[in-house]
Scaffold this motif. Structure first.
Motif, PDB file in Angstrom:
ATOM      1  N   LYS A  94     -43.121  13.634  -8.328  1.00 45.34           N
ATOM      2  CA  LYS A  94     -44.033  12.793  -7.559  1.00 45.34           C
ATOM      3  C   LYS A  94     -45.422  13.423  -7.470  1.00 45.34           C
ATOM      4  CE  LYS A  94     -42.491   9.714  -4.004  1.00 45.34           C
ATOM      5  NZ  LYS A  94     -41.954   9.552  -2.666  1.00 45.34           N
ATOM      6  N   VAL A  95     -45.453  14.737  -7.296  1.00 43.13           N
ATOM      7  CA  VAL A  95     -46.728  15.452  -7.179  1.00 43.13           C
ATOM      8  C   VAL A  95     -47.524  15.308  -8.475  1.00 43.13           C
ATOM      9  CG1 VAL A  95     -47.797  17.714  -6.874  1.00 43.13           C
ATOM     10  CG2 VAL A  95     -45.816  17.079  -5.497  1.00 43.13           C
ATOM     11  N   TYR A  96     -46.855  15.516  -9.605  1.00 42.54           N
ATOM     12  CA  TYR A  96     -47.541  15.408 -10.902  1.00 42.54           C
ATOM     13  C   TYR A  96     -48.082  14.003 -11.109  1.00 42.54           C
ATOM     14  CZ  TYR A  96     -48.542  15.653 -15.850  1.00 42.54           C
ATOM     15  OH  TYR A  96     -49.176  15.597 -17.060  1.00 42.54           O
ATOM     16  N   LYS A  97     -47.264  12.991 -10.816  1.00 42.29           N
ATOM     17  CA  LYS A  97     -47.714  11.609 -10.974  1.00 42.29           C
ATOM     18  C   LYS A  97     -48.920  11.315 -10.082  1.00 42.29           C
ATOM     19  CE  LYS A  97     -43.369   9.550 -12.395  1.00 42.29           C
ATOM     20  NZ  LYS A  97     -42.295   8.621 -12.067  1.00 42.29           N
ATOM     21  N   THR A  98     -48.916  11.837  -8.867  1.00 39.73           N
ATOM     22  CA  THR A  98     -50.033  11.638  -7.951  1.00 39.73           C
ATOM     23  C   THR A  98     -51.301  12.280  -8.494  1.00 39.73           C
ATOM     24  OG1 THR A  98     -48.479  11.623  -6.100  1.00 39.73           O
ATOM     25  CG2 THR A  98     -50.801  11.953  -5.571  1.00 39.73           C
ATOM     26  N   VAL A  99     -51.174  13.489  -9.035  1.00 36.95           N
ATOM     27  CA  VAL A  99     -52.329  14.180  -9.615  1.00 36.95           C
ATOM     28  C   VAL A  99     -52.880  13.410 -10.811  1.00 36.95           C
ATOM     29  CG1 VAL A  99     -53.042  16.280 -10.845  1.00 36.95           C
ATOM     30  CG2 VAL A  99     -51.654  16.460  -8.782  1.00 36.95           C
ATOM     31  N   VAL A 100     -52.004  12.912 -11.669  1.00 40.25           N
ATOM     32  CA  VAL A 100     -52.439  12.159 -12.848  1.00 40.25           C
ATOM     33  C   VAL A 100     -53.143  10.868 -12.436  1.00 40.25           C
ATOM     34  CG1 VAL A 100     -51.625  10.856 -14.864  1.00 40.25           C
ATOM     35  CG2 VAL A 100     -50.765  13.148 -14.432  1.00 40.25           C
ATOM     36  N   VAL A 101     -52.598  10.155 -11.467  1.00 39.11           N
ATOM     37  CA  VAL A 101     -53.224   8.906 -11.005  1.00 39.11           C
ATOM     38  C   VAL A 101     -54.603   9.205 -10.416  1.00 39.11           C
ATOM     39  CG1 VAL A 101     -53.073   7.073  -9.260  1.00 39.11           C
ATOM     40  CG2 VAL A 101     -51.081   7.647 -10.643  1.00 39.11           C
ATOM     41  N   PHE A 102     -54.721  10.278  -9.646  1.00 38.84           N
ATOM     42  CA  PHE A 102     -56.009  10.662  -9.075  1.00 38.84           C
ATOM     43  C   PHE A 102     -56.996  11.059 -10.179  1.00 38.84           C
ATOM     44  CE2 PHE A 102     -58.870  13.971  -7.467  1.00 38.84           C
ATOM     45  CZ  PHE A 102     -59.536  13.240  -6.487  1.00 38.84           C
ATOM     46  N   ALA A 103     -56.530  11.855 -11.131  1.00 39.35           N
ATOM     47  CA  ALA A 103     -57.399  12.328 -12.210  1.00 39.35           C
ATOM     48  C   ALA A 103     -57.817  11.189 -13.141  1.00 39.35           C
ATOM     49  CB  ALA A 103     -56.703  13.422 -13.003  1.00 39.35           C
TER      50      ALA A 103
END
Length: 123
Positions: A3-12
């Protein structure tokens, strides 16, 4: 993916400029393990180069040999042909992994040879 990785990718995704968008969206781009695994493995190469400052007595032959073996194995694997279908083969898309793995193998081989020569001279 976490979930953390997906959140970072969506933000980036919102921050990536249009000129860098093709790299960002590439099959072997920063959104994938095909980018990050070789990037982090470069750290092993840099650590090996950092050993230039250490005395040879503190270097580990098994560790240097394992780095060499890992580099050799992954160099071969990253250059292997990948079957797309029964009649079609292609190479993996990224060119970073074979370069990094070959450099890791060279670093490990150089240090293993250096350690063995120094130990032989002192024995």
């Amino acid at each position: 993916m976490s979930k953390v990785y997906k959140t970072v990718v969506v933000f980036a995704d919102r921050l990536v400029p249009s000129k860098l968008r093709p790299l960002w969206e590439h099959e072997a781009g920063p959104k994938t393990i095909f980018f990050w695994a070789p990037a982090f493995k470069w750290g092993l190469v840099l650590a090996g180069l950092g050993d230039l400052q250490r005395p040879v007595e503190t270097l580990s032959i098994p560790q240097s040999a394992s780095l060499a073996a890992t580099g050799i194995i992954w160099s071969r694997y990253s250059l292997a042909l990948v079957a797309v279908s029964v009649d079609e083969y292609r190479r993996p898309l990224d060119s970073v992994s074979p370069t990094q793995s070959a450099t890791l193998a060279a670093t490990g081989l150089i240090w293993t040879r250096y350690c063995l020569r120094k130990l032989k001279l002192t024995a």
